[in-house]
Write a protein that holds these residues in place. Sequence first.
Motif, PDB file in Angstrom:
ATOM      1  N   LEU A 168       9.863  34.748 -50.543  1.00  0.00           N
ATOM      2  CA  LEU A 168      10.572  33.594 -49.991  1.00  0.00           C
ATOM      3  C   LEU A 168      11.135  33.863 -48.605  1.00  0.00           C
ATOM      4  N   LEU A 169      11.338  35.133 -48.270  1.00  0.00           N
ATOM      5  CA  LEU A 169      11.990  35.455 -47.006  1.00  0.00           C
ATOM      6  C   LEU A 169      11.180  36.359 -46.090  1.00  0.00           C
ATOM      7  N   GLN A 170      10.067  36.922 -46.564  1.00  0.00           N
ATOM      8  CA  GLN A 170       9.286  37.791 -45.678  1.00  0.00           C
ATOM      9  C   GLN A 170       7.845  37.891 -46.158  1.00  0.00           C
ATOM     10  N   SER A 171       6.975  38.191 -45.207  1.00  0.00           N
ATOM     11  CA  SER A 171       5.569  38.393 -45.528  1.00  0.00           C
ATOM     12  C   SER A 171       5.321  39.865 -45.823  1.00  0.00           C
TER      13      SER A 171
ATOM     14  N   GLN B 249      12.561  27.751 -43.596  1.00  0.00           N
ATOM     15  CA  GLN B 249      11.305  28.349 -44.044  1.00  0.00           C
ATOM     16  C   GLN B 249      11.404  28.769 -45.506  1.00  0.00           C
ATOM     17  N   ALA B 250      12.533  29.373 -45.876  1.00  0.00           N
ATOM     18  CA  ALA B 250      12.716  29.812 -47.264  1.00  0.00           C
ATOM     19  C   ALA B 250      12.699  28.622 -48.220  1.00  0.00           C
TER      20      ALA B 250
ATOM     21  N   GLU C  62       9.760  25.652 -52.378  1.00  0.00           N
ATOM     22  CA  GLU C  62       9.168  24.427 -52.922  1.00  0.00           C
ATOM     23  C   GLU C  62       7.679  24.622 -53.202  1.00  0.00           C
ATOM     24  N   LEU C  63       6.988  25.343 -52.323  1.00  0.00           N
ATOM     25  CA  LEU C  63       5.588  25.675 -52.572  1.00  0.00           C
ATOM     26  C   LEU C  63       5.454  26.495 -53.852  1.00  0.00           C
ATOM     27  N   ALA C  64       6.315  27.502 -54.000  1.00  0.00           N
ATOM     28  CA  ALA C  64       6.261  28.382 -55.170  1.00  0.00           C
ATOM     29  C   ALA C  64       6.548  27.625 -56.457  1.00  0.00           C
TER      30      ALA C  64
ATOM     31  N   LEU D  84      19.698  27.323 -52.164  1.00  0.00           N
ATOM     32  CA  LEU D  84      19.256  27.253 -50.767  1.00  0.00           C
ATOM     33  C   LEU D  84      19.596  25.909 -50.124  1.00  0.00           C
ATOM     34  N   THR D  85      19.664  24.872 -50.923  1.00  0.00           N
ATOM     35  CA  THR D  85      19.878  23.523 -50.388  1.00  0.00           C
ATOM     36  C   THR D  85      21.299  23.021 -50.606  1.00  0.00           C
ATOM     37  N   THR D  86      22.199  23.918 -51.016  1.00  0.00           N
ATOM     38  CA  THR D  86      23.596  23.553 -51.254  1.00  0.00           C
ATOM     39  C   THR D  86      24.492  24.315 -50.295  1.00  0.00           C
ATOM     40  N   SER D  87      25.464  23.629 -49.724  1.00  0.00           N
ATOM     41  CA  SER D  87      26.428  24.293 -48.843  1.00  0.00           C
ATOM     42  C   SER D  87      27.691  24.613 -49.637  1.00  0.00           C
TER      43      SER D  87
END
Length: 306
Positions: free
Chosen positions: A148-151, A242-243, A248-250, A269-272
């Motif tokens: 999710l955060l790196q290749s 990007q994450a 969402e893809l995963a 990830l989508t919550t503040s």
Amino acid sequence: MTARIVVLLATRNGQRWLPEQMASILNQQHVDVRVVALDDESTDGTVGWIDDLAANDPRVTRLATESASGSSAANFFRLITRAEVADGELIAFADQDDVWMPGKLARQARLIAENGVDGVSSNVTSFTPDGTRTLIRKDHPQRRFDYLLQSPGPGSTFLITRRLFDLVRLQLREHPDIAARIDYHDSFMYVVARARQWRWLIDPEPTVDYRQHQHNVIGANVGVASAVARLRLIGARWHRRQAIAMCELAIGIAREPLKGDLQRIHALLTTSGVHARLRLARHAGDFRRRARDRMVIAALMVSGVW
């Protein structure tokens, strides 16, 4: 049996580097290799150079350019959806400016066969015009959600199986909206493999000399200037966006119980808010492969910078 490999090459204004790059691909040892190229409206003679090469070497094919893609990732995505891949072929990906080690493809094909994995990538050696060479490590042990955060390394180090290629192509065709939000084709492919829980191997042996120059889409990420640039991207929430897209893809690929875990990560990830930041930081150990990076990302998440 000699491995058969098709190399997908995406180009844009790379004519100055292509002779060395293509020589290193076509001279790969102990494999049967062919190249399918797709150019993204170059203006420097790249198309003519590839066509001249194709006229003299039947292993090289160039697909017709239909329109400008808008980015390197989009050009690779278009190439993946259009290229014809034969049964039994493995698939590699080439930037236009690197230099491959002579045994790269044979070694990677052997690693796939011996380890039963669907993807292989590797460390690289970056090199600059002044002759500086630096080992860039990508082979730290994989973590549960590192995808999710790196290749797992530059896409130019990738070799994948036909079944993974077909799954990547299916995701591109069914979810073009998500693909449009993911800026690197290598990250996209790694997410697809890991979300389906297919195995991926990161080889410690460098297989590519990774050219550094002012036109790199993404560089080696070393030095103070690179660190400053990464912090700016983090502050602008690029990495977080990007994450989210990769999560969402995963989610669309994964099966339970992994799907449920990814959905919970997506909610964070989508919550503040402080509570969400603290809960997200607790997963830092799952997000990055290198210990130092895990500490840094945890601190950035807790502080709200990331």
